[in-house]
Write a protein that holds these residues in place. Structure first.
Motif, PDB file in Angstrom:
ATOM      1  N   ASP A  82       0.842  -1.208   0.000  1.00  0.00           N
ATOM      2  CA  ASP A  82       0.000   0.000   0.000  1.00  0.00           C
ATOM      3  C   ASP A  82       0.876   1.258   0.000  1.00  0.00           C
ATOM      4  O   ASP A  82       1.877   1.337   0.710  1.00  0.00           O
ATOM      5  CB  ASP A  82      -0.893   0.040   1.254  1.00  0.00           C
ATOM      6  N   ASP A  83       0.454   2.252  -0.771  1.00  0.00           N
ATOM      7  CA  ASP A  83       1.119   3.555  -0.861  1.00  0.00           C
ATOM      8  C   ASP A  83       0.499   4.479   0.182  1.00  0.00           C
ATOM      9  O   ASP A  83      -0.695   4.769   0.109  1.00  0.00           O
ATOM     10  CB  ASP A  83       0.827   4.153  -2.246  1.00  0.00           C
ATOM     11  N   VAL A  84       1.309   4.966   1.119  1.00  0.00           N
ATOM     12  CA  VAL A  84       0.728   5.738   2.224  1.00  0.00           C
ATOM     13  C   VAL A  84       1.548   6.989   2.538  1.00  0.00           C
ATOM     14  O   VAL A  84       2.727   7.089   2.193  1.00  0.00           O
ATOM     15  CB  VAL A  84       0.639   4.881   3.515  1.00  0.00           C
ATOM     16  N   ALA A  85       0.879   7.918   3.227  1.00  0.00           N
ATOM     17  CA  ALA A  85       1.557   9.061   3.827  1.00  0.00           C
ATOM     18  C   ALA A  85       1.453   8.901   5.337  1.00  0.00           C
ATOM     19  O   ALA A  85       0.558   8.212   5.842  1.00  0.00           O
ATOM     20  CB  ALA A  85       0.882  10.361   3.392  1.00  0.00           C
ATOM     21  N   VAL A  86       2.371   9.531   6.054  1.00  0.00           N
ATOM     22  CA  VAL A  86       2.416   9.382   7.509  1.00  0.00           C
ATOM     23  C   VAL A  86       1.840  10.633   8.178  1.00  0.00           C
ATOM     24  O   VAL A  86       2.227  11.759   7.856  1.00  0.00           O
ATOM     25  CB  VAL A  86       3.867   9.162   7.989  1.00  0.00           C
ATOM     26  N   TYR A  87       0.899  10.401   9.097  1.00  0.00           N
ATOM     27  CA  TYR A  87       0.398  11.468   9.969  1.00  0.00           C
ATOM     28  C   TYR A  87       1.393  11.613  11.122  1.00  0.00           C
ATOM     29  O   TYR A  87       1.585  10.681  11.901  1.00  0.00           O
ATOM     30  CB  TYR A  87      -1.008  11.105  10.478  1.00  0.00           C
ATOM     31  N   GLY A  88       2.037  12.779  11.203  1.00  0.00           N
ATOM     32  CA  GLY A  88       3.216  12.928  12.058  1.00  0.00           C
ATOM     33  C   GLY A  88       3.008  13.246  13.522  1.00  0.00           C
ATOM     34  O   GLY A  88       3.772  12.766  14.367  1.00  0.00           O
ATOM     35  N   PRO A  89       2.020  14.083  13.898  1.00  0.00           N
ATOM     36  CA  PRO A  89       1.923  14.462  15.317  1.00  0.00           C
ATOM     37  C   PRO A  89       1.288  13.355  16.156  1.00  0.00           C
ATOM     38  O   PRO A  89       0.090  13.388  16.446  1.00  0.00           O
ATOM     39  CB  PRO A  89       1.051  15.723  15.287  1.00  0.00           C
ATOM     40  N   TRP A  90       2.102  12.396  16.542  1.00  0.00           N
ATOM     41  CA  TRP A  90       1.589  11.221  17.254  1.00  0.00           C
ATOM     42  C   TRP A  90       1.164  11.578  18.671  1.00  0.00           C
ATOM     43  O   TRP A  90       1.877  12.271  19.393  1.00  0.00           O
ATOM     44  CB  TRP A  90       2.674  10.121  17.311  1.00  0.00           C
ATOM     45  N   GLY A  91      -0.024  11.068  19.063  1.00  0.00           N
ATOM     46  CA  GLY A  91      -0.521  11.270  20.421  1.00  0.00           C
ATOM     47  C   GLY A  91      -0.667   9.943  21.130  1.00  0.00           C
ATOM     48  O   GLY A  91      -0.214   8.901  20.639  1.00  0.00           O
ATOM     49  N   GLY A  93      -3.423   8.294  21.724  1.00  0.00           N
ATOM     50  CA  GLY A  93      -4.417   7.416  21.111  1.00  0.00           C
ATOM     51  C   GLY A  93      -5.596   7.106  22.011  1.00  0.00           C
ATOM     52  O   GLY A  93      -6.539   6.449  21.580  1.00  0.00           O
ATOM     53  N   ALA A  94      -5.567   7.588  23.258  1.00  0.00           N
ATOM     54  CA  ALA A  94      -6.614   7.196  24.213  1.00  0.00           C
ATOM     55  C   ALA A  94      -7.417   8.375  24.758  1.00  0.00           C
ATOM     56  O   ALA A  94      -8.470   8.171  25.360  1.00  0.00           O
ATOM     57  CB  ALA A  94      -5.984   6.438  25.377  1.00  0.00           C
ATOM     58  N   CYS A  95      -6.957   9.601  24.572  1.00  0.00           N
ATOM     59  CA  CYS A  95      -7.636  10.752  25.189  1.00  0.00           C
ATOM     60  C   CYS A  95      -8.713  11.305  24.245  1.00  0.00           C
ATOM     61  O   CYS A  95      -8.862  10.848  23.113  1.00  0.00           O
ATOM     62  CB  CYS A  95      -6.611  11.838  25.522  1.00  0.00           C
ATOM     63  N   SER A  96      -9.440  12.322  24.701  1.00  0.00           N
ATOM     64  CA  SER A  96     -10.540  12.846  23.889  1.00  0.00           C
ATOM     65  C   SER A  96     -10.012  13.574  22.642  1.00  0.00           C
ATOM     66  O   SER A  96     -10.639  13.510  21.584  1.00  0.00           O
ATOM     67  CB  SER A  96     -11.426  13.778  24.720  1.00  0.00           C
ATOM     68  N   GLU A  97      -8.873  14.255  22.750  1.00  0.00           N
ATOM     69  CA  GLU A  97      -8.314  14.910  21.556  1.00  0.00           C
ATOM     70  C   GLU A  97      -7.926  13.864  20.515  1.00  0.00           C
ATOM     71  O   GLU A  97      -8.220  14.004  19.328  1.00  0.00           O
ATOM     72  CB  GLU A  97      -7.086  15.765  21.916  1.00  0.00           C
ATOM     73  N   CYS A  98      -7.243  12.813  20.958  1.00  0.00           N
ATOM     74  CA  CYS A  98      -6.846  11.756  20.018  1.00  0.00           C
ATOM     75  C   CYS A  98      -8.083  11.088  19.419  1.00  0.00           C
ATOM     76  O   CYS A  98      -8.096  10.738  18.240  1.00  0.00           O
ATOM     77  CB  CYS A  98      -5.947  10.731  20.711  1.00  0.00           C
ATOM     78  N   ALA A  99      -9.129  10.920  20.244  1.00  0.00           N
ATOM     79  CA  ALA A  99     -10.362  10.300  19.734  1.00  0.00           C
ATOM     80  C   ALA A  99     -10.951  11.132  18.603  1.00  0.00           C
ATOM     81  O   ALA A  99     -11.571  10.604  17.684  1.00  0.00           O
ATOM     82  CB  ALA A  99     -11.379  10.148  20.863  1.00  0.00           C
ATOM     83  N   ARG A 100     -10.755  12.451  18.653  1.00  0.00           N
ATOM     84  CA  ARG A 100     -11.255  13.336  17.602  1.00  0.00           C
ATOM     85  C   ARG A 100     -10.275  13.451  16.445  1.00  0.00           C
ATOM     86  O   ARG A 100     -10.477  14.250  15.539  1.00  0.00           O
ATOM     87  CB  ARG A 100     -11.520  14.736  18.184  1.00  0.00           C
ATOM     88  N   GLY A 101      -9.176  12.710  16.512  1.00  0.00           N
ATOM     89  CA  GLY A 101      -8.179  12.790  15.444  1.00  0.00           C
ATOM     90  C   GLY A 101      -7.243  13.967  15.597  1.00  0.00           C
ATOM     91  O   GLY A 101      -6.413  14.221  14.732  1.00  0.00           O
ATOM     92  N   ARG A 102      -7.403  14.702  16.705  1.00  0.00           N
ATOM     93  CA  ARG A 102      -6.553  15.885  16.944  1.00  0.00           C
ATOM     94  C   ARG A 102      -5.372  15.482  17.820  1.00  0.00           C
ATOM     95  O   ARG A 102      -5.164  16.012  18.905  1.00  0.00           O
ATOM     96  CB  ARG A 102      -7.378  16.985  17.609  1.00  0.00           C
ATOM     97  N   GLU A 103      -4.573  14.530  17.306  1.00  0.00           N
ATOM     98  CA  GLU A 103      -3.434  14.045  18.101  1.00  0.00           C
ATOM     99  C   GLU A 103      -2.391  15.138  18.281  1.00  0.00           C
ATOM    100  O   GLU A 103      -1.545  15.071  19.170  1.00  0.00           O
ATOM    101  CB  GLU A 103      -2.834  12.790  17.451  1.00  0.00           C
ATOM    102  N   SER A 296      -4.934  17.969  12.339  1.00  0.00           N
ATOM    103  CA  SER A 296      -5.566  16.703  12.730  1.00  0.00           C
ATOM    104  C   SER A 296      -5.477  15.674  11.607  1.00  0.00           C
ATOM    105  O   SER A 296      -5.180  16.002  10.459  1.00  0.00           O
ATOM    106  CB  SER A 296      -7.030  16.942  13.104  1.00  0.00           C
ATOM    107  N   ARG A 297      -5.786  14.424  11.957  1.00  0.00           N
ATOM    108  CA  ARG A 297      -5.742  13.356  10.949  1.00  0.00           C
ATOM    109  C   ARG A 297      -6.748  13.606   9.844  1.00  0.00           C
ATOM    110  O   ARG A 297      -6.470  13.401   8.665  1.00  0.00           O
ATOM    111  CB  ARG A 297      -6.024  12.005  11.607  1.00  0.00           C
ATOM    112  N   SER A 298      -7.965  14.035  10.230  1.00  0.00           N
ATOM    113  CA  SER A 298      -8.977  14.237   9.182  1.00  0.00           C
ATOM    114  C   SER A 298      -8.587  15.432   8.306  1.00  0.00           C
ATOM    115  O   SER A 298      -8.850  15.432   7.104  1.00  0.00           O
ATOM    116  CB  SER A 298     -10.372  14.393   9.777  1.00  0.00           C
TER     117      SER A 298
END
Ligand code: NAD
Ligand code: ZN
Ligand code: ZN
Length: 344
Positions: A82-91, A93-103, A296-298
Motif C-alpha cells: 500500500d502507498d501511504v503518507a504518515v500522519y506525524g503528530p503522534w498522540g 491514542g486514548a484521550c478525547s483529543e486523540c479520539a477526535r483525530g486531533r493528536e 488533525s488526521r482528518s
C-alpha cells in the motif's frame, strides 16, 4: 540501510549506515518513497544540549511517504504494497483529543515521551521507517509521493491554521502570508482554494516573491518595516483580516501586529523565537493571536483530497539521500524554492 541523522549537538546532519529496523507488534514498516525537509528540523538541531529531550543520533524526517513493507503482529488495516503518507503528530491514542483525530493537541504525549517521527522518534529520512500504529497512516490514493509528501506538514499545518480563521475571510477580505517558503507557498494556494480573500505575500527575497505570485498571491511585498503601511494602503486603511506568520520572529510578529485589522486574527505558525505581547492596547481591539501546532488526521485527509482535485500542489526540489546534508544547508540559507524532498 542509509539514514540522515542528527548525530552531535550543534553539528550538521550526516548520512550514515544503520541497521534496518524490524516492526514490533502493532507496528508497520514502510519502505520510504519520499521525505521532506522542514525548517523545524533546524529548530531541533539548534536546541542547546540541555533542551534535547530525546536520544541522539536522531534519524530526521517528519514529512514521510512510503510503501507498506512489513506488518507487525496484529496489524490488519493495511497490506504490504500500500502507498501511504504518515500522519506525524503522534498522540497517546486514548484521550478525547486523540479520539477526535486531533493528536496534535494530545495533552499526554509530552508526559508519556511520545515524539513525532524525525522530531524525537526515528524519522523517515532513511530507506525504512517504523510507524508506531496503523492509525498514523493515510492512503495516498494515487498521489505521487515525491510531489505530495510535504502536504503532511507544509500542507497540513497551514490548512489547520486557515480552517481556524476561515469565518474571518469572507469575500472582500485580505489575508497576509509572511514567509513564502515550504509552508507559506502552500498556504497561499490553500487560501485561494478555500476562501475568496485577497492574498498579500511577504518575504525577504525577490525570487520568493515571484514564486508567491506564481502560486496565487495577488500582491507580493518585501518584508520590512514599510510593509504594514503598504498593507493598510492596499486595504483602504483598514488592515488585514488575518495575518499568517510563517516566520514567527520578532520583526515579523511586529509586522503582523501593525498590519492586522480591528477584530482580526494572527496565526503565529513560525517558531522563530519571537513573542507578541497581548493585553488591552497591545494589538488592535478584538484581535486574537494563536500559535497553532500541525493539524488533525482528518485535516490531513482533506488536504490530500484538495491535491487530488488539483487545487493544491507543492513546488518540489528533489535530492538523493546522499545529498541531504547539502539540501539542509540550502534550506538553512534560504536557497530552497518551495520544499526540498529527499528520495531514498
Ligand atoms: P522555509 O525555510 O521553507 O520558509 C521560510 C520562509 O520565510 C523563506 O521563504 C524565507 O525567505 C522567509 N523569511 C525569512 N525571514 C523572513 C522575514 N523576516 N520576513 C518574511 N519572510 C522571511 O521554512 P518552513 O519549513 O516553511 O517553516 C516555516 C516556519 O514554520 C519555521 O519556523 C518552522 O519551524 C515552522 N513550522 C511550524 C509548524 C507548527 O506546527 N507550528 C509546523 C511546521 C513548521
Ligand atoms: Zn515541520
Ligand atoms: Zn492523546
Amino acid at each position: 540501510m542509509k539514514a540522515v541523522q542528527y548525530v552531535t549537538v550543534g553539528q550538521a546532519p550526516e548520512v550514515r549506515e544503520i541497521e534496518k529496523p524490524e516492526p514490533g507488534p502493532g507496528q508497520v514498516r514502510l519502505r520510504v518513497t519520499a521525505a521532506g525537509l522542514c525548517h523545524s528540523d533546524w529548530f531541533v538541531m539548534g536546541l542547546p544540549a540541555e533542551h534535547v529531550t530525546f536520544p541522539l543520533p536522531l534519524t530526521l524526517g517528519h514529512e514521510v511517504a512510503g510503501i507498506v513493507d512489513k506488518l507487525g503482529d496484529g496489524v490488519s488495516e493495511f497490506a504490504v504494497g500500500d502507498d501511504v503518507a504518515v500522519y506525524g503528530p503522534w498522540g497517546c491514542g486514548a484521550c478525547s483529543e486523540c479520539a477526535r483525530g486531533r493528536e496534535n493537541y494530545c495533552p499526554n504525549a509530552g508526559r508519556l515521551g511520545i515524539h513525532p517521527p524525525g522530531l524525537g522518534s526515528p524519522g523517515g529520512m532513511a530507506e525504512y521507517v517504523i510507524i508506531d500504529n496503523p492509525r498514523h497512516l493515510v492512503p495516498l490514493l494515487g498521489l505521487d509521493p515525491v510531489e505530495f509528501v510535504s502536504l503532511t506538514d507544509a500542507g497540513l499545518t497551514p490548512y489547520h491554521a486557515v480552517k481556524n480563521v476561515i469565518d474571518k475571510l469572507p469575500a472582500g477580505s485580505t489575508a497576509v502570508v509572511i514567509g513564502t517558503g515550504g509552508l507559506g507557498h502552500v498556504a497561499i494556494q490553500l487560501l485561494r482554494a478555500l476562501t475568496s480573500a485577497t492574498v498579500i505575500a511577504l518575504d525577504v527575497a525577490e525570487d520568493k516573491l515571484e514564486h508567491a505570485r506564481t502560486v496565487g498571491a495577488q500582491q507580493a511585498l518585501l518584508s520590512n518595516s514599510e510593509a504594514p503601511a503598504k498593507i493598510r494602503e492596499l486595504t483602504n486603511g483598514i488592515g488585514a483580516d488575518v495575518v499568517f506568520d510563517f516566520v514567527g520572529a520578532k520583526p515579523t510578529l511586529e509586522i503582523a501586529r501593525a498590519s492586522v485589522r480591528v477584530d482580526g486574527a494572527i496565526e503565529a505558525v513560525g517558531i522563530g523565537g519571537g513573542t507578541l505581547p497581548t493585553g488591552f492596547g497591545s494589538t488592535p481591539y478584538g484581535v486574537s493571536v494563536r500559535a497553532p501546532y500541525w493539524g488533525s488526521r482528518s485535516e490531513l485527509m482533506e488536504v490530500l483530497a484538495l491535491a487530488r482535485s488539483g487545487q493544491v500542489s507543492v513546488s518540489v526540489e528533489r535530492f538523493d539521500i546522499a545529498d541531504a546534508p547539502e539540501a539542509y544547508a540550502r534550506l538553512h540559507d534560504g536557497k530552497i524554492t518551495g520544499r526540498a524532498v529527499v528520495v531514498p
